[in-house]
Design a protein around this motif. Structure first.
Motif, PDB file in Angstrom:
ATOM      1  N   ARG A   1      -1.125   2.309   2.732  1.00 34.94           N
ATOM      2  CA  ARG A   1      -2.482   2.479   3.263  1.00 34.94           C
ATOM      3  C   ARG A   1      -2.948   1.129   3.781  1.00 34.94           C
ATOM      4  N   ASN A   2      -3.404   1.087   5.021  1.00 32.66           N
ATOM      5  CA  ASN A   2      -3.889  -0.146   5.634  1.00 32.66           C
ATOM      6  C   ASN A   2      -5.408  -0.120   5.689  1.00 32.66           C
ATOM      7  N   VAL A   3      -6.033  -1.098   5.066  1.00 34.09           N
ATOM      8  CA  VAL A   3      -7.488  -1.135   4.974  1.00 34.09           C
ATOM      9  C   VAL A   3      -8.015  -2.414   5.623  1.00 34.09           C
ATOM     10  N   LYS A   4      -8.873  -2.250   6.605  1.00 36.12           N
ATOM     11  CA  LYS A   4      -9.541  -3.392   7.243  1.00 36.12           C
ATOM     12  C   LYS A   4     -10.722  -3.800   6.371  1.00 36.12           C
ATOM     13  N   ILE A   5     -10.797  -5.084   6.046  1.00 35.99           N
ATOM     14  CA  ILE A   5     -11.840  -5.611   5.170  1.00 35.99           C
ATOM     15  C   ILE A   5     -12.647  -6.642   5.945  1.00 35.99           C
ATOM     16  N   THR A   6     -13.915  -6.368   6.141  1.00 35.70           N
ATOM     17  CA  THR A   6     -14.785  -7.271   6.896  1.00 35.70           C
ATOM     18  C   THR A   6     -15.767  -7.937   5.945  1.00 35.70           C
ATOM     19  N   THR A   7     -15.755  -9.279   5.931  1.00 32.92           N
ATOM     20  CA  THR A   7     -16.735 -10.055   5.168  1.00 32.92           C
ATOM     21  C   THR A   7     -17.645 -10.775   6.152  1.00 32.92           C
TER      22      THR A   7
ATOM     23  N   VAL B   1      -6.718  -7.527   6.563  1.00 32.35           N
ATOM     24  CA  VAL B   1      -6.112  -6.210   6.396  1.00 32.35           C
ATOM     25  C   VAL B   1      -5.347  -6.227   5.078  1.00 32.35           C
ATOM     26  N   ALA B   2      -5.654  -5.263   4.220  1.00 28.17           N
ATOM     27  CA  ALA B   2      -4.905  -5.105   2.973  1.00 28.17           C
ATOM     28  C   ALA B   2      -3.872  -4.005   3.185  1.00 28.17           C
ATOM     29  N   ARG B   3      -2.603  -4.378   3.021  1.00 27.48           N
ATOM     30  CA  ARG B   3      -1.518  -3.397   3.075  1.00 27.48           C
ATOM     31  C   ARG B   3      -1.255  -2.951   1.635  1.00 27.48           C
ATOM     32  N   CYS B   4      -1.677  -1.729   1.325  1.00 28.79           N
ATOM     33  CA  CYS B   4      -1.634  -1.213  -0.037  1.00 28.79           C
ATOM     34  C   CYS B   4      -0.451  -0.260  -0.154  1.00 28.79           C
ATOM     35  N   SER B   5       0.534  -0.638  -0.929  1.00 28.86           N
ATOM     36  CA  SER B   5       1.781   0.118  -0.995  1.00 28.86           C
ATOM     37  C   SER B   5       1.781   1.047  -2.193  1.00 28.86           C
ATOM     38  N   GLY B   6       2.662   2.037  -2.108  1.00 29.40           N
ATOM     39  CA  GLY B   6       2.746   3.015  -3.188  1.00 29.40           C
ATOM     40  C   GLY B   6       4.172   3.259  -3.612  1.00 29.40           C
ATOM     41  N   SER B   7       4.350   4.224  -4.476  1.00 34.64           N
ATOM     42  CA  SER B   7       5.660   4.496  -5.049  1.00 34.64           C
ATOM     43  C   SER B   7       6.610   5.174  -4.076  1.00 34.64           C
ATOM     44  N   SER B   8       6.089   5.705  -2.944  1.00 30.37           N
ATOM     45  CA  SER B   8       6.954   6.416  -2.006  1.00 30.37           C
ATOM     46  C   SER B   8       8.017   5.510  -1.406  1.00 30.37           C
ATOM     47  N   SER B   9       7.804   4.211  -1.487  1.00 31.30           N
ATOM     48  CA  SER B   9       8.750   3.284  -0.876  1.00 31.30           C
ATOM     49  C   SER B   9      10.064   3.185  -1.652  1.00 31.30           C
TER      50      SER B   9
END
Length: 307
Positions: free
Chosen positions: A37-43, A49-57
């Motif tokens: 899941r790629n999440v754009k984070i604006t401060t 961008v946080a690249r959030c990985s999971g167990s599917s990999s």
């Protein structure tokens, strides 16, 4: 990490990253990300961008430590996004946001885009070596074993082309040690155009590899014509060359035959609402078209031409 995580849970994770801890921020999901899941984070003063990985990999042989190492190498090469933080315990790779245009397949028809893409590849390939190697022949064999062990559906006639696949391996083998740091997964969405420059993102499948695999994979995954492949190869090498053009075309077929099984594994094992079977069959049809095509035997000869 599940794509169903809500913003509250994400913010709890992001508060464990020093650059984000205690800061007001706005979260926005980005398109793509079939294994993360790629999440754009604006401060108030920066965008990440946080690249959030999971167990599917796990079934897909994605090594997140390798991805992190190679992302930093791509940054040093000058074509990768800045790497801000890496927390494998949280499943997060935090990178800087690149404020550019994410390419689509149609963009490769615009004047100058193929030349800029070739330059970006040359820059990456001339940068620091990556941690590990990438070999689609070995990965295809591993994926096939995983698909069969798990009872995942594959094309009924997939193994009918094993001999042709092996013939490509033998033809490429004399020059197989010529490797450079490659992204290996340059879908259109992994090119970010920023004026005269193109950045390359997403290093999940990166590794030292034949540069012609990169070019051939770009050709096939982005539905370029053979004329556009020739332009890409010519721009990359600075001259038209029968040897490299044949090698890139064969490596494009190698990529499609291997990535077919990626789609089969995801079709059988991913919980995402995405048609992985159709994704894989598109690549399978690409490979079969070349295996059965009138040029196949000539390409095997041309790949070792001395031109």
């Amino acid at each position: 990490m599940s794509a169903s995580l809500n913003d509250s849970h994400l913010n709890e994770l992001f508060d464990q990253l020093p650059v984000l801890a205690g800061r007001e921020r706005r979260l926005e999901d980005l398109d793509g990300g079939l294994t993360n899941r790629n999440v754009k984070i604006t401060t108030s003063d920066a965008v990440y961008v946080a690249r959030c990985s999971g167990s599917s990999s796990s079934l897909l042989a994605i090594d997140r430590d390798n991805e992190h190492y190679n992302s930093r190498a791509a940054e040093r090469a000058g074509v990768g996004a800045p790497v801000i933080d890496y927390r494998p315990d949280l499943g997060i790779l935090l990178i800087g946001y690149l404020d550019g245009i994410t390419l689509s397949k149609d963009d490769f028809s615009r004047p100058g885009v193929i030349a800029k893409a070739a330059h970006a590849c040359r820059t990456l390939h001339g940068g620091p070596r990556f941690r590990d190697d990438f070999d689609m022949f070995a990965l295809q064999s591993s994926y096939l074993k995983i698909a069969r062990q798990n009872g995942f559906r594959i094309p009924d006639d997939y193994s009918d082309f094993a001999d042709q696949f092996e013939s490509i391996r033998r033809a490429l083998e004399p020059d197989s040690q010529r490797t450079v740091p490659c992204n290996n997964d340059l879908l259109a969405a992994n090119f970010v155009e920023d004026g005269d420059k193109i950045w390359l993102i997403d290093y999940e499948y990166s590794g030292n590899n034949d540069p012609c695999f990169e070019l051939g994979n770009i050709w096939r995954d982005n539905r370029l014509t053979l004329e556009q492949l020739e332009e890409l190869v010519t721009e990359y090498y600075g001259r038209p060359t029968r040897h490299e053009l044949a090698r890139a075309r064969l490596q494009g077929t190698v990529s499609q035959y291997g990535w077919t099984l990626w789609g089969c594994i995801q079709n059988g094992g991913s919980a995402l609402d995405f048609d992985f079977w159709e994704w894989g069959m598109e690549r399978y049809e690409n490979a079969v078209e070349e295996f059965r095509g009138p040029d196949f035997g000539g390409l095997l000869d041309d790949v070792n031409a001395s031109d």
